[in-house]
Every structure is written in structure tokens, then in C-alpha cells.
Design a protein around this motif. Structure first.
Motif, PDB file in Angstrom:
ATOM      1  N   HIS A   4       0.833  -1.208   0.000  1.00 10.25           N
ATOM      2  CA  HIS A   4       0.000   0.000   0.000  1.00 10.25           C
ATOM      3  C   HIS A   4       0.866   1.256   0.000  1.00 10.25           C
ATOM      4  CE1 HIS A   4      -3.239   2.786   1.049  1.00 10.25           C
ATOM      5  NE2 HIS A   4      -2.458   3.250   1.998  1.00 10.25           N
ATOM      6  N   ASP A   5       1.905   1.256   0.830  1.00 10.45           N
ATOM      7  CA  ASP A   5       2.776   2.434   0.939  1.00 10.45           C
ATOM      8  C   ASP A   5       3.461   2.747  -0.390  1.00 10.45           C
ATOM      9  OD1 ASP A   5       2.079   2.625   3.600  1.00 10.45           O
ATOM     10  OD2 ASP A   5       3.959   1.760   4.359  1.00 10.45           O
TER      11      ASP A   5
ATOM     12  N   GLU B   6       0.937   4.138  -2.902  1.00 13.20           N
ATOM     13  CA  GLU B   6       0.650   5.535  -2.586  1.00 13.20           C
ATOM     14  C   GLU B   6       1.801   6.454  -2.983  1.00 13.20           C
ATOM     15  OE1 GLU B   6      -2.272   7.044  -1.280  1.00 13.20           O
ATOM     16  OE2 GLU B   6      -2.902   5.120  -2.131  1.00 13.20           O
TER      17      GLU B   6
ATOM     18  N   ALA C 288       1.545   7.071  -6.642  1.00  9.58           N
ATOM     19  CA  ALA C 288       0.423   7.973  -6.904  1.00  9.58           C
ATOM     20  C   ALA C 288       0.785   9.417  -6.550  1.00  9.58           C
ATOM     21  CB  ALA C 288      -0.809   7.518  -6.120  1.00  9.58           C
ATOM     22  N   LYS C 289       1.464   9.599  -5.436  1.00  7.42           N
ATOM     23  CA  LYS C 289       1.902  10.937  -5.014  1.00  7.42           C
ATOM     24  C   LYS C 289       2.837  11.531  -6.063  1.00  7.42           C
ATOM     25  CE  LYS C 289       4.405  13.207  -1.184  1.00  7.42           C
ATOM     26  NZ  LYS C 289       5.732  13.407  -1.796  1.00  7.42           N
TER      27      LYS C 289
ATOM     28  N   ALA D 289      -3.966   3.843  -9.283  1.00  3.30           N
ATOM     29  CA  ALA D 289      -3.748   4.890  -8.281  1.00  3.30           C
ATOM     30  C   ALA D 289      -3.153   6.142  -8.912  1.00  3.30           C
ATOM     31  CB  ALA D 289      -2.836   4.374  -7.172  1.00  3.30           C
TER      32      ALA D 289
ATOM     33  N   ALA E 298      -4.861   9.828  -9.045  1.00  5.93           N
ATOM     34  CA  ALA E 298      -4.143  10.963  -8.461  1.00  5.93           C
ATOM     35  C   ALA E 298      -3.896  12.075  -9.467  1.00  5.93           C
ATOM     36  CB  ALA E 298      -2.809  10.489  -7.877  1.00  5.93           C
TER      37      ALA E 298
END
Length: 367
Positions: free
Chosen positions: A150-151, A154, A157-158, A213, A217
């Protein structure tokens, strides 16, 4: 502007897809350079990319950039794609490229188990991988947990959101050559029994979720390029797909997750991917998905890029034929363009006699 040489027309026609338009079919391939102290691209990096845009490269794909995860890269001169100073540096790169009439996307990267224990910039960060296995199959660390997965998703996506915010024209996700995303694809490094492991299609789930993701984003209008390969840096003969049917099963979920353009990495673009057809990996990918594709692999040179030996110039006839027959849409140029910033402009204007052979010293400086 000087006239385009008619023989080179297939390379210099406009490219348009749903989310990306490029003035010609040339792409600067992503090539690790390591000229960003503390992860920050400076004026020399900015000029390096601008120089290619000034010489008519249609699309620039940056060197691999580390996403916001402590184990994403190995080396303190590899550029980062998070934090105020690195992103400000990249913003200046984008500005310079756009002012020169070019387009540019960052390659977003996590090296996974290609990182060694104790590597800088974060010495305490252990390498991560789907099963904690290195390329030989030896256990190095524990398998990634669902929270780890998950990290990382993310963080990708960031980075996609940041790329859009600072003006990039899209992103490329590095899913090739045995790095983290590819480690999930490859059975030798992914021996998980949960939903991120299993058969070839199941092993694409991690990549699918990263793509989705990033799309969420960055928005529906932002291009996503996905780079993949059969070969690994540790095994040039490795294959994810032994047949076109297997390749189709592999590509379909990535296509459906939201990839706009596939960047199909081979060591020699002219080599057929499967017996019984002259199509290379990009050609098969386009045929099976209907998506635009980038082909790459020793374009313009007579030596295979992974050897990093000196290489002489080579005829572009085969490349032009494949473009003319729509086998692939875009051609990525690596070492030839690394050594000679004006390579594309020389080809465009018919000055092929001025093209320069690749020199190994080019790896150690920014032309």
C-alpha cells in the motif's frame, strides 16, 4: 526551420493519441545518469535535457527518479521525485524543455531487491521485494506486507500527482529490467501465495493497482506510459511470456488498468520476439492491445546497449521500415542521443554523415 529530409519522413510525422500529442516519433530513452547530488537535479541536468529538446527530440523520458519510499533507489546522486528541492529542480527542467519546444515525462522508479543492504541514501532502509528474494532466488529480506505494498502504491500515486502539478506532460512507470514492479511479474522473484502472487495474470495485480492509483491521483487527462521488458539485468534470456498468447494475458490487465502507451524494452529493436513472425516486442504489444507503443533497443548503433562498449553508427533503414508499416508508433533513442545531443536534428536534416559513434566516456559526463 530547415526542411526535413524526405527519406526520414516516417520518423518525423506528428504523433497523436488520446492523451498525448508529439511533434515527431522520436523519444529520448530513460538512462540513469547520477548527476544529481543529494537527489537534486541542478543546472547541468536542466541544460542536458534542454539541449535535446532544442535539437527536436519529440518526447524526453527522464532518467529513473526515486519515489517517496526510503528504499526506492540506491545511490545518493540518483534524482529523487519528492521533497521541495528535488521537485523544484525538476520544475526548472520542465520549464527549460517546454521553452525549447519539447515535451517531457519523468520515469518513476523503485529498484526493489536491486538495492543492497546498507546502500545510501538511506542506509537503514532494507531492500524490499514481493518475496524478499534476490535475482538468484536467495532470501535476503522478508516478503513485503500488504501495508508495504500500500505504501509503495501511494508513493507512486503521489509522484504522479506531483508530476502533473509541476508541469510534466505525463509519467512513465518503470516496470522493466528486474526492478520492483517487474519483480512482482517474474515468478522467480514472486513466490507469494496471496492475491499479489500466483499465475502470470495474478502477478500483474501490483502494477494494476499502481496504474489505477496514478490515474486517480493525476486525473483522466494525464498520460501514463508503462515500460516493461522480457529480459532482466540479471538474465538477458528471461521471458515473462513465451508465446503471443501468454503476452496477451500479461498485457490485458495492464491495458485495462489505464496504460496509455506501452514502452517495450528490448536490447535490439530489429529482433523478432516470437518464432513465426517478424514483429518485435513492441509490434506484438500493439497488435494485442491496440495501444500505441514505443520501441527501443540499440537504435542508430551497431552494438547492444547493455554491453556499454563503444558502438559505431548504423543504418536507420530497418527502423524507418518498421515505422512506415506501423509496427510501432515511436522510437526511443538511448546511447546515440546520450553522446550526441543533436542526433535527432542531424537525422531530420539528412546529415547522417555527421552522426557520432558512441564513446564509453559519455557515461561519465553530461553532453
Amino acid at each position: 526551420m530547415s526542411t526535413t529530409n524526405k527519406e526520414m519522413t516516417p520518423l518525423f510525422t506528428r504523433f497523436s493519441s488520446e492523451r498525448l500529442t508529439i511533434k515527431n516519433r522520436t523519444v529520448m530513452a530513460p538512462m540513469t545518469r547520477g548527476f544529481s547530488p543529494n537527489g537534486v537535479p541542478g543546472a547541468d541536468v536542466r541544460t542536458y535535457y534542454k539541449r535535446r529538446a532544442e535539437n527536436n527530440v519529440g518526447l524526453i523520458i527522464t532518467e529513473g527518479t526515486g519515489i517517496d519510499h526510503p528504499a526506492s533507489i540506491s545511490g545518493d546522486t540518483i534524482p529523487l521525485f519528492y521533497g521541495e528541492k528535488p521537485l523544484e529542480g525538476w520544475k526548472e527542467v520542465v520549464k527549460a524543455v517546454h521553452e525549447a519546444g519539447g515535451k517531457i515525462v519523468p520515469q518513476l522508479w523503485h529498484v526493489g531487491m536491486a538495492r543492497n543492504i546498507g546502500d545510501v541514501p538511506n542506509k537503514d532502509a532494507l531492500p524490499i521485494g514481493p518475496s524478499g528474494l534476490d535475482f538468484s532466488g536467495s532470501k535476503v529480506t522478508e516478503s513485503m506486507t500488504e501495508q508495504d505494498i500500500h505504501d509503495v502504491i501511494e508513493a507512486f500515486a503521489k509522484a504522479a500527482a506531483d508530476a502533473k502539478r509541476i508541469g510534466f506532460d505525463g509519467i512513465e512507470l518503470h516496470g522493466a529490467h528486474g526492478y520492483l514492479i517487474d519483480q512482482f511479474f517474474w515468478q522467480q522473484t514472486n513466490q507469494r501465495s496471496d492475491r499479489y502472487g500466483g499465475d502470470l495474470v495474478s502477478r500483474t495485480r501490483f502494477a494494476q493497482e499502481i496504474i489505477a492509483a496514478c490515474r486517480k491521483a493525476a486525473g483522466d487527462d494525464f498520460p501514463i506510459i508503462f515500460r516493461f521488458s522480457q529480459w532482466k539485468m540479471s538474465d538477458y534470456k528471461a521471458k515473462l511470456a513465451e508465446t503471443p498468447q501468454e503476452l496477451e494475458r500479461f498485457l490485458k490487465p495492464l491495458h485495462e488498468a489505464g496504460v496509455d502507451i506501452f514502452h517495450c524494452s528490448t536490447r535490439r529493436f530489429w529482433e523478432p520476439e516470437f518464432e513465426g513472425s517478424d514483429l518485435n516486442l513492441a509490434g506484438w504489444t500493439k497488435k494485442l492491445t491496440g495501444k500505441p507503443v514505443i520501441s527501443v533497443g540499440s537504435v542508430g548503433l551497431d552494438g547492444v546497449f547493455t554491453s556499454y562498449d563503444e558502438a559505431g553508427t548504423a543504418s536507420l533503414d530497418g527502423l524507418l521500415t518498421k515505422l512506415e508499416t506501423d509496427e510501432f508508433d515511436l522510437a526511443a533513442i538511448g546511447r546515440a542521443l546520450l553522446h550526441d545531443p543533436a542526433w535527432v536534428e542531424k537525422v531530420r536534416t539528412g546529415r547522417t554523415d555527421e552522426l557520432e559513434a558512441f564513446q564509453k566516456d559519455s557515461l561519465h559526463q553530461l553532453y
